[in-house]
Design an enzyme around this catalytic site. Sequence first.
Site, PDB file in Angstrom:
ATOM      1  N   ASN A   7       0.874  -1.170   0.000  1.00 13.04           N
ATOM      2  CA  ASN A   7       0.000   0.000   0.000  1.00 13.04           C
ATOM      3  C   ASN A   7       0.911   1.219   0.000  1.00 13.04           C
ATOM      4  O   ASN A   7       1.452   1.597   1.035  1.00 13.04           O
ATOM      5  CB  ASN A   7      -0.886  -0.061   1.253  1.00 13.04           C
ATOM      6  CG  ASN A   7      -1.815   1.133   1.354  1.00 13.04           C
ATOM      7  OD1 ASN A   7      -1.772   2.051   0.550  1.00 13.04           O
ATOM      8  ND2 ASN A   7      -2.669   1.111   2.367  1.00 13.04           N
ATOM      9  N   ARG A  91      -2.527  -2.216  -3.428  1.00 17.99           N
ATOM     10  CA  ARG A  91      -3.731  -1.427  -3.203  1.00 17.99           C
ATOM     11  C   ARG A  91      -3.668  -0.235  -4.170  1.00 17.99           C
ATOM     12  O   ARG A  91      -2.668   0.480  -4.216  1.00 17.99           O
ATOM     13  CB  ARG A  91      -3.759  -0.907  -1.772  1.00 17.99           C
ATOM     14  CG  ARG A  91      -4.980  -0.045  -1.558  1.00 17.99           C
ATOM     15  CD  ARG A  91      -4.827   0.850  -0.375  1.00 17.99           C
ATOM     16  NE  ARG A  91      -6.034   1.646  -0.236  1.00 17.99           N
ATOM     17  CZ  ARG A  91      -6.076   2.773   0.456  1.00 17.99           C
ATOM     18  NH1 ARG A  91      -5.014   3.231   1.057  1.00 17.99           N
ATOM     19  NH2 ARG A  91      -7.204   3.432   0.546  1.00 17.99           N
ATOM     20  N   HIS A 180     -12.925   2.966  -0.031  1.00 18.34           N
ATOM     21  CA  HIS A 180     -12.934   1.938   1.033  1.00 18.34           C
ATOM     22  C   HIS A 180     -13.643   0.658   0.586  1.00 18.34           C
ATOM     23  O   HIS A 180     -14.111  -0.125   1.415  1.00 18.34           O
ATOM     24  CB  HIS A 180     -13.676   2.427   2.308  1.00 18.34           C
ATOM     25  CG  HIS A 180     -13.011   3.554   3.035  1.00 18.34           C
ATOM     26  ND1 HIS A 180     -13.729   4.596   3.589  1.00 18.34           N
ATOM     27  CD2 HIS A 180     -11.714   3.803   3.314  1.00 18.34           C
ATOM     28  CE1 HIS A 180     -12.909   5.435   4.180  1.00 18.34           C
ATOM     29  NE2 HIS A 180     -11.678   4.977   4.021  1.00 18.34           N
ATOM     30  N   ARG A 241     -11.764  15.871   7.396  1.00 20.23           N
ATOM     31  CA  ARG A 241     -12.540  16.245   6.201  1.00 20.23           C
ATOM     32  C   ARG A 241     -13.957  16.640   6.588  1.00 20.23           C
ATOM     33  O   ARG A 241     -14.555  16.042   7.479  1.00 20.23           O
ATOM     34  CB  ARG A 241     -12.616  15.083   5.217  1.00 20.23           C
ATOM     35  CG  ARG A 241     -11.278  14.686   4.639  1.00 20.23           C
ATOM     36  CD  ARG A 241     -11.459  13.639   3.532  1.00 20.23           C
ATOM     37  NE  ARG A 241     -10.213  12.978   3.266  1.00 20.23           N
ATOM     38  CZ  ARG A 241     -10.054  11.652   3.273  1.00 20.23           C
ATOM     39  NH1 ARG A 241     -11.080  10.840   3.488  1.00 20.23           N
ATOM     40  NH2 ARG A 241      -8.877  11.125   3.028  1.00 20.23           N
ATOM     41  N   GLU A 384      -8.111  -5.167   5.169  1.00 21.39           N
ATOM     42  CA  GLU A 384      -7.994  -4.861   3.734  1.00 21.39           C
ATOM     43  C   GLU A 384      -6.834  -5.620   3.100  1.00 21.39           C
ATOM     44  O   GLU A 384      -6.915  -6.044   1.957  1.00 21.39           O
ATOM     45  CB  GLU A 384      -7.844  -3.349   3.538  1.00 21.39           C
ATOM     46  CG  GLU A 384      -9.131  -2.608   3.855  1.00 21.39           C
ATOM     47  CD  GLU A 384      -8.933  -1.143   4.168  1.00 21.39           C
ATOM     48  OE1 GLU A 384      -9.191  -0.323   3.292  1.00 21.39           O
ATOM     49  OE2 GLU A 384      -8.533  -0.814   5.299  1.00 21.39           O
TER      50      GLU A 384
END
Length: 396
Positions: A7, A91, A180, A241, A384
Site C-alpha cells: 500500500n 492497493r 474503502h 474532512r 484490507e
Amino acid sequence: MKILVLNCGSSSLKYQLINMENEGLMAKGVAERIGIDGSFLKHESENNGKVKIEEEMKDHKDAIRIVLDALVDKEHGAIASMEEISAVGHRVVHGGEKFSGSVVINQDVINALEECSELAPLHNPPNLMGIYACQEILPGLPMVGVFDTAFHQTMPEDSYIYALPYEYYENHKIRRYGFHGTSHKYVAMKAAALLGKSVEDLKLVTCHLGNGASVAAVDGGKSVDTSMGFTPLEGLAMGTRCGDIDPAITTFLMEKEGMDYKELNNVMNKKSGVLGVSGVSSDFRDIEEAAEKGNNRAKLALDLYHKRVKKYIGAYAAEMGGLDAVVFTAGLGENSPESRAAICDGLEFLGIKVDESKNNVRGKETIFTTEDSTTQGILIPTNEELMIARETLSLV
Ligand code: ADP
C-alpha cells in the site's frame, strides 16, 4: 503460496506478507519519510520480533528494496529467499470506471491507471510508483491491482450521477465513485458468515469509521450506494474532512476569506471534520477524552459525527427497502463502544437494540444487539490487506 501486499502512499509504504495456505500474517511493516530526510522502516516478523531500520530511501524503489531485505534477513526476516514470494497485490485507490474488479497488472492496465491519476492526484501516482518499482526489482513476478473504487462500480446510475449538467459526466467523468470498497466488501462478507447467511440474501449498511470514513449500502452483496463520492471528501464528517456541506459555502468562503481554491481544498480536507469543530484533535480518543472533561466543542464534534452516520443508515435502509444488519469497522467503529451505541441510539424503530454488555468490546467479531433485535448491530475488524491477498491469489 506467499503474497506480498503493498500500500504505497506519497511518502510511506505499508506492507504485509501473508501465507495463503492458512491466511496467516508472516510479516508486516511500514516505511516512512520516503524521499524526505530521516526515512526509516518499522518491520515486524511474526516469529522474529520487531526492528526499526534507519536508512535513506530516496524513492519507493529504495523502500521496496529495504523491505525485501528485511523480509529475507537472517535475524528479523520471515522467508529464506525472495523466490518464496509468488505474487504482489497492490492497493490502488482509484480505478475509475474501467475497473469493476481486481486485475492482473500489465502494460494496458498501467496505461489505464495513468489515465485515472487525474481523478486521484494524491493517491494513484504513489500507487503507480510502487508498481513501477516492483517491475524493476521483481521482474516477471505477477502483480495484481485491487481498487478502493471497484466494489462500488455496481452502484446504479441514480446513485452515482450528480445533479449537474450531464455533459460534465460525459466529458470529465464527474460522478460518484466511492472508496474503502475493499473494506466494505470484506466486512459485508464476514458479517454474512457471522449471521450464518448468504450475503446475497442480506441488506447491510457497512460503516467504515476510521480517520477517513464512509458508509455503504450493500444489497445482496453488491454496493448500491456509498457516502464518499467523486473524491473521499463527500459524505460523513471525518477526522479532518468536512464531508457533506452546502456547495455554495465554497464560493462564499473564497470571497469572504480571500482564499484561492487550493487553500479552500486544504481547509476542507485537512482542517475540518471533528478537528475543525472541536479544535482539539482529529483523533477520536483525544476528542472523547476532552468531551468527558466537559469540553463542549469536543462533545458537539462527536454528536454531529454520530448523527451524520445515523442519517446515512436511515437513508440507506430506506433506499434498500429494509435492513438486516449494520456493520461497524475501522479504528473508531472497532474500538469505540460509546460511538456504536450513540449511532444506534434512536434506531430502535428499525429493530436495532444495543446490548450494553455485548457492545462493551473492542476489535473482536461480535453481534452487539439484543436477542430480540430484528436488525443486528455487528462489529467486524476490517482486514484490507487480507482481502487484497485473497483477490491476488484468485487472479494468479
Ligand atoms: P485510517 O486507516 O483511516 O488512518 P484507522 O482505521 O486506523 O484509520 O482509524 C483511526 C481512527 O480510529 C482515529 O481517529 C482514532 O482516534 C480512532 N480510534 C482508534 N482506537 C480508538 C479507541 N480505542 N477509541 C476511540 N477511537 C479510536
